[in-house]
Design a protein around this motif. Structure first.
Motif, short mmCIF file in Angstrom:
data_model
loop_
_atom_site.label_atom_id
_atom_site.label_comp_id
_atom_site.label_asym_id
_atom_site.label_seq_id
_atom_site.Cartn_x
_atom_site.Cartn_y
_atom_site.Cartn_z
N ILE A 62 36.91 26.25 33.85
CA ILE A 62 38.28 26.05 33.38
C ILE A 62 38.71 24.61 33.61
O ILE A 62 39.27 23.96 32.73
CB ILE A 62 39.25 27.04 34.07
CG1 ILE A 62 38.95 28.48 33.63
CG2 ILE A 62 40.71 26.67 33.77
CD1 ILE A 62 39.67 29.54 34.45
N ALA A 63 38.39 24.09 34.80
CA ALA A 63 38.74 22.70 35.12
C ALA A 63 38.08 21.73 34.15
O ALA A 63 38.73 20.83 33.61
CB ALA A 63 38.35 22.38 36.57
N ALA A 64 36.79 21.91 33.93
CA ALA A 64 36.07 21.02 33.01
C ALA A 64 36.60 21.15 31.59
O ALA A 64 36.73 20.15 30.87
CB ALA A 64 34.57 21.32 33.05
N GLY A 65 36.94 22.38 31.18
CA GLY A 65 37.49 22.58 29.85
C GLY A 65 38.85 21.91 29.67
O GLY A 65 39.14 21.35 28.61
N ILE A 66 39.66 21.96 30.72
CA ILE A 66 40.97 21.27 30.66
C ILE A 66 40.77 19.77 30.49
O ILE A 66 41.43 19.13 29.66
CB ILE A 66 41.80 21.58 31.94
CG1 ILE A 66 42.27 23.03 31.93
CG2 ILE A 66 42.98 20.62 32.07
CD1 ILE A 66 42.86 23.50 33.26
N VAL A 67 39.85 19.22 31.27
CA VAL A 67 39.57 17.77 31.17
C VAL A 67 39.02 17.44 29.79
O VAL A 67 39.46 16.49 29.14
CB VAL A 67 38.62 17.32 32.30
CG1 VAL A 67 38.13 15.90 32.06
CG2 VAL A 67 39.31 17.44 33.65
N ILE A 75 37.66 7.15 27.91
CA ILE A 75 36.67 6.74 28.92
C ILE A 75 36.85 7.50 30.23
O ILE A 75 35.87 7.83 30.89
CB ILE A 75 36.69 5.20 29.14
CG1 ILE A 75 35.51 4.76 30.02
CG2 ILE A 75 38.00 4.76 29.76
CD1 ILE A 75 34.17 4.89 29.37
N TRP A 76 38.08 7.80 30.62
CA TRP A 76 38.30 8.52 31.88
C TRP A 76 37.82 9.96 31.77
O TRP A 76 37.29 10.52 32.72
CB TRP A 76 39.76 8.47 32.30
CG TRP A 76 40.22 7.11 32.74
CD1 TRP A 76 39.44 6.02 32.98
CD2 TRP A 76 41.55 6.71 32.99
NE1 TRP A 76 40.21 4.95 33.37
CE2 TRP A 76 41.52 5.35 33.39
CE3 TRP A 76 42.78 7.35 32.91
CZ2 TRP A 76 42.66 4.64 33.70
CZ3 TRP A 76 43.93 6.64 33.24
CH2 TRP A 76 43.85 5.30 33.63
N VAL A 77 38.02 10.55 30.60
CA VAL A 77 37.53 11.92 30.37
C VAL A 77 36.01 11.93 30.41
O VAL A 77 35.39 12.78 31.06
CB VAL A 77 38.06 12.48 29.02
CG1 VAL A 77 37.38 13.80 28.68
CG2 VAL A 77 39.57 12.64 29.08
N LYS A 78 35.39 10.98 29.72
CA LYS A 78 33.92 10.89 29.74
C LYS A 78 33.40 10.72 31.16
O LYS A 78 32.46 11.39 31.57
CB LYS A 78 33.44 9.72 28.86
CG LYS A 78 33.49 9.97 27.40
CD LYS A 78 32.92 8.77 26.67
CE LYS A 78 33.10 8.93 25.18
NZ LYS A 78 32.59 7.77 24.43
N THR A 79 34.00 9.80 31.89
CA THR A 79 33.56 9.54 33.26
C THR A 79 33.72 10.79 34.12
O THR A 79 32.80 11.16 34.88
CB THR A 79 34.36 8.38 33.87
OG1 THR A 79 34.21 7.23 33.02
CG2 THR A 79 33.87 8.04 35.27
N ALA A 80 34.85 11.47 33.99
CA ALA A 80 35.08 12.69 34.76
C ALA A 80 34.04 13.76 34.41
O ALA A 80 33.48 14.41 35.30
CB ALA A 80 36.49 13.21 34.49
#
Length: 157
Positions: A62-67, A75-80
């Protein structure tokens, strides 16, 4: 909204699939080699691990899907998500090293690096979505507990 839900479903599925695949290494020795190990008094019963990990993989997904839902172009989403992916692979490798290779010492090194990657993932998730970061906290706490357990099993054996 529909795309975000689809991304969450995909991320949860990936996490559960990784957990399921790594469980093969666990099952290969949990009913024989693991039973012979000396364990600390705070070792949870074996039946507890599967439901806890299932819940954690769902929360992680769920956390990864939200991000991911914030837009992979950023870039911040990719890095996360790169951090998330690396820690997820390391999570699976811990099972292989501890249970598959039956090597608690090497697993201790794996889980120490895993802890660092989880903290970094939470840090990056916080930048993208505080809600996603909070969903990762139970996982961090459980892996912290598992690290202590891993250390004590190595120490006692």
């Amino acid at each position: 909204m529909k795309r975000k839900i689809i991304k969450i479903i995909i991320a949860v599925t990936v996490c559960l699939l990784i957990g399921f695949l790594s469980s093969f290494a666990t099952q290969s020795s949990v009913n024989d080699w693991y039973l012979t190990l000396n364990k600390p008094s705070f070792n949870p019963p074996n039946w507890l691990f599967a439901p806890v990990w299932t819940i954690l993989y769902i929360l992680m997904g769920i956390a990864a899907g939200i991000v991911w839902g914030k837009g992979f172009y950023h870039i911040w989403v990719k890095t996360a998500l790169y951090h998330f992916g690396f820690q997820l692979l390391l999570n699976a490798s811990w099972s292989i090293v501890f249970f598959g290779l039956k090597n608690p010492l090497a697993a201790l090194f794996v889980i120490a690096v895993l802890l660092v990657l989880i903290v970094l993932t939470i840090r990056w998730f916080t930048i993208v979505s505080k809600k996603a970061a909070i969903l990762m906290v139970p996982y961090l706490l459980w892996v912290g507990f598992a690290s202590i357990l891993n250390f004590k099993i190595w120490q006692l054996n």
